[in-house]
Structure formats: C-alpha cells, structure tokens
Enzyme design. Structure first.
Site, short mmCIF file in Angstrom:
data_model
loop_
_atom_site.label_atom_id
_atom_site.label_comp_id
_atom_site.label_asym_id
_atom_site.label_seq_id
_atom_site.Cartn_x
_atom_site.Cartn_y
_atom_site.Cartn_z
N GLU A 231 -1.14 -8.69 5.02
CA GLU A 231 -1.10 -8.60 6.49
C GLU A 231 -2.33 -8.67 7.21
O GLU A 231 -2.48 -8.98 8.27
CB GLU A 231 -0.12 -7.68 7.05
CG GLU A 231 -0.67 -6.22 7.30
CD GLU A 231 -0.77 -5.53 6.16
OE1 GLU A 231 -0.61 -5.96 4.71
OE2 GLU A 231 -1.26 -4.24 6.15
N CYS B 242 0.52 -1.43 0.00
CA CYS B 242 0.00 -0.19 0.01
C CYS B 242 1.00 1.22 -0.04
O CYS B 242 1.51 1.53 -0.97
CB CYS B 242 -1.00 -0.28 1.21
SG CYS B 242 -2.35 1.16 0.92
N HIS C 219 -3.50 -5.65 0.89
CA HIS C 219 -2.87 -5.81 2.19
C HIS C 219 -2.61 -7.39 2.69
O HIS C 219 -3.73 -7.83 3.26
CB HIS C 219 -3.59 -5.16 3.37
CG HIS C 219 -3.45 -3.70 3.27
ND1 HIS C 219 -2.46 -3.09 3.95
CD2 HIS C 219 -4.25 -2.79 2.66
CE1 HIS C 219 -2.47 -1.89 3.77
NE2 HIS C 219 -3.64 -1.35 3.10
#
Lengths: 83, 233
Positions: free
Chosen positions: B205, B86, B203
C-alpha cells in the site's frame, strides 16, 4: 488465590538476537567466560482457582494459548503461593 | 469489490490501505473495528500494519484474540481473500492462519527501507498480474520481521509452493546479503495451502502510486480485484 510464575524461553536453536547482543556486551565488559545468553520472559500471574491442580491447569492452558508461542518458545509454570 | 480493512487499537496503516483501495483502485473500502464479528458482506479482508495492542507480549499475540479474528478465520475457511501486511502478517501467524512465527530482526534494528522481492508464484489471487520470477521494489518497516519456522514446516512450505515473496538482489538473487532481517530462506511473504490467505512483511500500500516512488504494490491489489472479477464471471 494462587500466584503462579511463568517462565517463557526461546526454544533451543531459535536465534535470539537480543541475547546475542547482551552476550557480546558482557564479553566486552570483561566477562570473557560468558559463552551464551538467552533472554526469555518472566510473567507473574495471580489467579483464583479451586485447588493447586486447578491453578496449575489454568496456568498451563493460558501459557499455551497466549503467554508463549509454541512455535518458537517453551514455557514452564510454577505455583509459588496459595492455600 | 468490497474490501474490509480491520482496525485494531494500534493499527496505523489502515488509512493508507483505505486510500489505496478507494482512491487508487476505485473499489469500495470499509473500516472494520476489531470488535465486529461479521465479515460476510466483504469480498476481501485486509489486516493492515501497525502495532496492534502496542505489540505487548509478542507482535500480534493479543490482536489474535480480538472478536474480529474469529470472523477472519471463518471468512478464510469459506475461501474469502485475506491479506495481512506487516503487523497483519504477524497476527495471521499468531492466529495460526499461516504457519511459523516472527522473531526480532537479526540486527536488532527497526528497519525502514526499500527492498527487492522476487515473486516466485503467479498463479495466486494476489500475484497473478506479476510475471514469474519478477523482481519488485517495495518498502519495509518493521522490527520483528525475522520469519522463523522449524525445518519440517519449511520443507512443507517449499513443497506446497507457499513461499510467494523472497528478499533478493535487484537481479533476483536470493542471497543472505539481501536478507534485511534474518528471515529463514529469505522469506518475505507466504500463502496458505488453499491459496486465499497471504501474509507479507513489505508494504504494497506504500508503493501503489508513482508519486510515492514506485507502483509495484499496485499489482498486488489489482491482482486481487482482477481475480475476484474473473471468479464472479
């Protein structure tokens, strides 16, 4: 001290969603003749320089390095004040 | 494996990355303040998401001049694994570690959603645990994720197989309809020519544990760990 105006604009052909939204709004307001709007940035810089040429050189360099992203933007610099 | 997670003023996905590396992947994680100049003790570096320097001027434009970025460049030149997620991707673009630039989303909206991505290459350190053409589901959250590059750069990205992730339908159709932000060629993630620097807007994560609704992101980090282990053998 010199004052330099830096104009940053999106390169031709690069999509400008913000400009497009403003254009549509102007059209809705009745400005039917507005065909295109492109939004850029206007940056004022006050700097110390040895001469007009030096001020211009510095402004060019900082525009290339940080103020504009050469992948998507063009810029032009103009000295507006200074001895 | 030692992961360095770079923290810029305004980073906000650093703690999520730290948590995933340490508590989910059970590897070593360290925060690296952006003033640091040495990354030589790490095996991989993560540039996390967020709004470094408030995204002033352009997303990532100011962060790229943080002292740590010279170290990131050096680390990448030596072949170290770097992943920018990002805002981290935006910083890699501004720093010139990856080609192209980000524009405002076509819709002008900040998009926080789940999207599907097609994994187009599985011979990279970041994707080798995926299967070729696999479609994954992953969260996005950005206002400036509209990837842009000139036609020559796009050609070179294609011919060098640098496009790793593309926005697609759940079946893997890379259509404009499934492009959330207007990115050229539905690009969601690209890799450098050498194959050790990856930038992606989604993302991983945020989807590395089943409790969060998906584990497709897990494989990105697991790939990196697995790759490093194979390499050190």
């Amino acid at each position: 001290m010199y004052k330099v105006d830096v104009f940053v604009v999106l390169k031709p052909g690069v999509l400008d969603p913000k400009g497009e939204a403003v254009k549509k709004s102007l059209n809705v307001m009745g400005y039917e003749g507005v065909n295109e709007v492109r939004i850029g940035k206007f940056i004022e810089v006050w700097l110390d320089a040895e001469s007009r040429e030096d001020a211009l050189r510095q402004a060019e360099k900082m525009s290339k390095e940080l103020l504009a992203n050469p992948v998507i933007e063009d810029y032009r610099v103009k000295i507006v004040e200074g001895e | 494996m030692r992961f360095g997670i770079v923290v810029f003023p305004g980073s906000n996905c650093d703690a999520d990355c730290y948590y995933v590396i340490k508590d989910v992947m059970h590897e070593e994680a360290f925060y690296v303040w952006h003033k640091e100049r040495d990354l030589s003790s790490f095996d991989a570096v993560i540039l996390p998401g967020g709004f470094s320097y408030g995204d002033y001027l352009r997303a990532g434009a100011i962060a790229r001049f943080s002292p740590v970025m010279s170290a990131v460049k050096e680390f990448a030149d030596k072949g170290g694994l770097v992943i920018g997620i990002c805002n981290g991707f935006q910083i890699l673009l501004e720093a010139g570690l990856l080609p192209g630039a980000m524009l405002r989303n076509k819709s002008l909206k900040f998009i926080c959603d789940q999207v599907h991505l097609k994994v187009s290459r599985t011979d990279t350190p970041f994707t080798h645990l995926f299967s070729e053409g696999e479609v994954i589901k992953i969260p996005i959250a950005h206002g400036e994720g509209n990837y842009y590059c000139d036609p020559e750069t796009l050609e070179s990205l294609k011919s060098n197989r640098q496009i790793i992730f593309t926005y697609s339908s759940p079946e893997g159709l890379e259509d404009e309809e499934y492009n959330p932000n207007g990115s050229i060629a539905n690009i969601a993630g690209i890799i450098n020519k050498k194959g050790n620097v990856l930038g992606m807007m989604p993302h991983p994560e945020r989807c590395s544990e089943a409790v969060l609704g998906g584990t497709d992101g897990f494989k990105v980090f697991a790939s990196m760990i697995n790759w490093a282990k194979e390499a050190s053998r």
